[in-house]
Write a protein that holds these residues in place. Structure first.
Motif, PDB file in Angstrom:
ATOM      1  N   ALA A  37       0.968  -0.917  -0.181  1.00  0.00           N
ATOM      2  CA  ALA A  37      -0.062   0.145   0.199  1.00  0.00           C
ATOM      3  C   ALA A  37       0.516   1.227   0.061  1.00  0.00           C
ATOM      4  O   ALA A  37       0.426   2.639  -0.477  1.00  0.00           O
ATOM      5  CB  ALA A  37      -1.096   0.365   0.858  1.00  0.00           C
ATOM      6  N   GLU A  38       2.041   1.000   0.573  1.00  0.00           N
ATOM      7  CA  GLU A  38       3.018   2.344   0.632  1.00  0.00           C
ATOM      8  C   GLU A  38       3.825   2.481  -0.675  1.00  0.00           C
ATOM      9  O   GLU A  38       3.680   3.628  -1.261  1.00  0.00           O
ATOM     10  CB  GLU A  38       4.100   2.208   1.744  1.00  0.00           C
ATOM     11  N   ILE A  39       4.022   1.543  -1.353  1.00  0.00           N
ATOM     12  CA  ILE A  39       3.931   1.194  -2.939  1.00  0.00           C
ATOM     13  C   ILE A  39       3.522   2.202  -3.879  1.00  0.00           C
ATOM     14  O   ILE A  39       3.570   2.679  -4.162  1.00  0.00           O
ATOM     15  CB  ILE A  39       4.831   0.362  -2.799  1.00  0.00           C
ATOM     16  N   ALA A  40       1.584   1.471  -3.402  1.00  0.00           N
ATOM     17  CA  ALA A  40       0.721   2.446  -4.100  1.00  0.00           C
ATOM     18  C   ALA A  40       1.157   3.775  -4.239  1.00  0.00           C
ATOM     19  O   ALA A  40       0.907   4.682  -4.737  1.00  0.00           O
ATOM     20  CB  ALA A  40      -0.428   1.701  -4.377  1.00  0.00           C
ATOM     21  N   ALA A  41       0.839   4.216  -2.474  1.00  0.00           N
ATOM     22  CA  ALA A  41       0.496   5.483  -2.521  1.00  0.00           C
ATOM     23  C   ALA A  41       2.144   6.418  -2.654  1.00  0.00           C
ATOM     24  O   ALA A  41       2.020   7.372  -2.887  1.00  0.00           O
ATOM     25  CB  ALA A  41       0.180   5.617  -0.984  1.00  0.00           C
ATOM     26  N   GLN A  47       8.846   4.770  -1.398  1.00  0.00           N
ATOM     27  CA  GLN A  47       9.951   4.242  -2.413  1.00  0.00           C
ATOM     28  C   GLN A  47      11.316   3.778  -1.964  1.00  0.00           C
ATOM     29  O   GLN A  47      12.238   3.350  -3.171  1.00  0.00           O
ATOM     30  CB  GLN A  47      10.000   6.019  -2.801  1.00  0.00           C
ATOM     31  N   GLN A  48      11.200   3.836  -0.794  1.00  0.00           N
ATOM     32  CA  GLN A  48      12.503   3.051  -0.310  1.00  0.00           C
ATOM     33  C   GLN A  48      12.925   2.092  -0.299  1.00  0.00           C
ATOM     34  O   GLN A  48      13.475   1.282  -0.463  1.00  0.00           O
ATOM     35  CB  GLN A  48      12.091   3.538   1.527  1.00  0.00           C
ATOM     36  N   VAL A  49      10.785   1.017  -0.576  1.00  0.00           N
ATOM     37  CA  VAL A  49      10.971  -0.527   0.303  1.00  0.00           C
ATOM     38  C   VAL A  49      10.945  -0.653  -1.397  1.00  0.00           C
ATOM     39  O   VAL A  49      10.581  -2.233  -1.603  1.00  0.00           O
ATOM     40  CB  VAL A  49      10.193  -1.025   1.142  1.00  0.00           C
ATOM     41  N   SER A  50      10.334  -0.291  -2.487  1.00  0.00           N
ATOM     42  CA  SER A  50       9.417  -1.011  -3.406  1.00  0.00           C
ATOM     43  C   SER A  50      10.814  -1.781  -4.289  1.00  0.00           C
ATOM     44  O   SER A  50      10.412  -3.058  -4.941  1.00  0.00           O
ATOM     45  CB  SER A  50       8.862   0.414  -4.603  1.00  0.00           C
ATOM     46  N   LYS A  55      12.438  -7.029  -6.391  1.00  0.00           N
ATOM     47  CA  LYS A  55      13.237  -8.374  -6.084  1.00  0.00           C
ATOM     48  C   LYS A  55      12.874  -9.788  -5.340  1.00  0.00           C
ATOM     49  O   LYS A  55      13.958 -10.723  -5.554  1.00  0.00           O
ATOM     50  CB  LYS A  55      15.230  -7.898  -5.825  1.00  0.00           C
ATOM     51  N   GLY A  56      11.892  -9.996  -4.565  1.00  0.00           N
ATOM     52  CA  GLY A  56      11.526 -10.646  -3.798  1.00  0.00           C
ATOM     53  C   GLY A  56      12.685 -10.279  -2.642  1.00  0.00           C
ATOM     54  O   GLY A  56      12.453 -11.667  -1.891  1.00  0.00           O
ATOM     55  N   ALA A 129       0.554  -8.540  -8.709  1.00  0.00           N
ATOM     56  CA  ALA A 129       1.439  -8.211  -7.273  1.00  0.00           C
ATOM     57  C   ALA A 129       2.940  -8.126  -8.023  1.00  0.00           C
ATOM     58  O   ALA A 129       3.609  -8.601  -8.775  1.00  0.00           O
ATOM     59  CB  ALA A 129       1.329  -8.569  -5.908  1.00  0.00           C
ATOM     60  N   ILE A 130       3.527  -6.064  -7.441  1.00  0.00           N
ATOM     61  CA  ILE A 130       5.258  -6.394  -8.065  1.00  0.00           C
ATOM     62  C   ILE A 130       5.571  -7.478  -7.645  1.00  0.00           C
ATOM     63  O   ILE A 130       6.335  -7.799  -8.204  1.00  0.00           O
ATOM     64  CB  ILE A 130       5.656  -5.074  -7.623  1.00  0.00           C
ATOM     65  N   ASP A 131       5.218  -8.555  -6.676  1.00  0.00           N
ATOM     66  CA  ASP A 131       6.953  -9.297  -6.131  1.00  0.00           C
ATOM     67  C   ASP A 131       6.090 -10.921  -6.531  1.00  0.00           C
ATOM     68  O   ASP A 131       6.011 -11.485  -5.848  1.00  0.00           O
ATOM     69  CB  ASP A 131       7.238  -9.068  -4.846  1.00  0.00           C
TER      70      ASP A 131
END
Ligand SMILES: Nc1ncnc2c1ncn2[C@@H]1O[C@H](COP(=O)(O)OP(=O)(O)OP(=O)(O)O)[C@@H](O)[C@H]1O
Ligand SMILES: Nc1ncnc2c1ncn2[C@@H]1O[C@H](COP(=O)(O)O)[C@@H](O)[C@H]1O
Length: 182
Positions: A37-41, A47-50, A55-56, A129-131
């Motif tokens: 959710a933080e990445i989507a927002a 931004q720090q964890v995307s 990369k998993g 999902a991205i991962d």
């Protein structure tokens, strides 16, 4: 009731957490969903964890411990919670217990949803999902074996580990969990 729901990607952590959250009337806290959710927002945390999620890889213990301490101090978490996907490292497990000590409480059970790797892959294949890309999925399963499965010893030693066959229909998984914790 304070429960940890642990397992690989696609093991049914979210599915069972939702059921148990409704059953006990306590919040479901998913660290993976929180991070997504933080990445989507596009928040600073997102931004720090995307890249890490894409990369998993596991997000750093420092960041995850701060996130969970903040979340567990919210008023809705006072009477219990279902933690989905946390902890995933021995350090997170130890720090969680230290923190809960300061609140005069503790984890009741760590519930491990056991599934073979091929079942995890099949279940995650149809998601977007991205991962859930093949390379990230492979890395998530590797990380599970290298870091999270060894952590289970922490709960096993303290007689708080409940191993559940995750490779059965969702309501049967729920029944097995409720049978184990009552
Ligand atoms: N017991 C089950 N039997 C068959 N399919 C299931 C079962 N539990 C969950 N699923 C399905 O598997 C997929 C993954 O489930 P879920 O999202 O609950 O897993 P998760 O462990 O939370 O995944 P992630 O770690 O990627 O967030 C979903 O499509 C879900 O409907
Ligand atoms: N407890 C955690 N420690 C480190 N990284 C975590 C943790 N929980 C979630 N993550 C990150 O988020 C993704 C997705 O998590 P799911 O619970 O599988 O949805 C995970 O691969 C880590 O990058």
């Amino acid at each position: 009731m304070r429960l940890l729901i642990l397992g690989g990607p696609g093991s049914g952590k979210g599915t069972q957490s939702q059921k148990l959250s409704e059953h006990f009337g306590i919040p479901w806290i998913s660290t993976g969903d929180t991070l997504r959710a933080e990445i989507a927002a596009d928040s600073p945390l997102g931004q720090q964890v995307s890249e890490t999620l894409a990369k998993g890889e596991l997000v750093s213990d420092k960041l995850m411990i701060a996130l969970i301490k903040e979340r567990l101090q919210q008023p809705d978490a006072a009477k219990g919670w279902i933690l989905d996907g946390y902890p995933r490292t021995a350090f997170q497990a130890e720090e969680l217990d230290f923190f809960l000590d300061t609140l005069n409480t503790q984890v009741n059970y760590a519930i491990w949803l056991e599934l073979p790797a091929h079942a995890l892959i099949e279940r995650s294949e149809n998601r977007a999902a991205i991962d859930d890309n093949p390379e990230a999925l492979r890395r998530r399963i590797e990380t599970l074996a290298e870091t999270t499965i060894p952590m289970l010893e922490y709960y096993d030693y303290r007689q708080r580990l409940l191993r559940i066959d995750g490779n059965q229909p969702p309501d049967d998984v729920k029944r097995e969990i409720l049978g184990g914790i009552s």
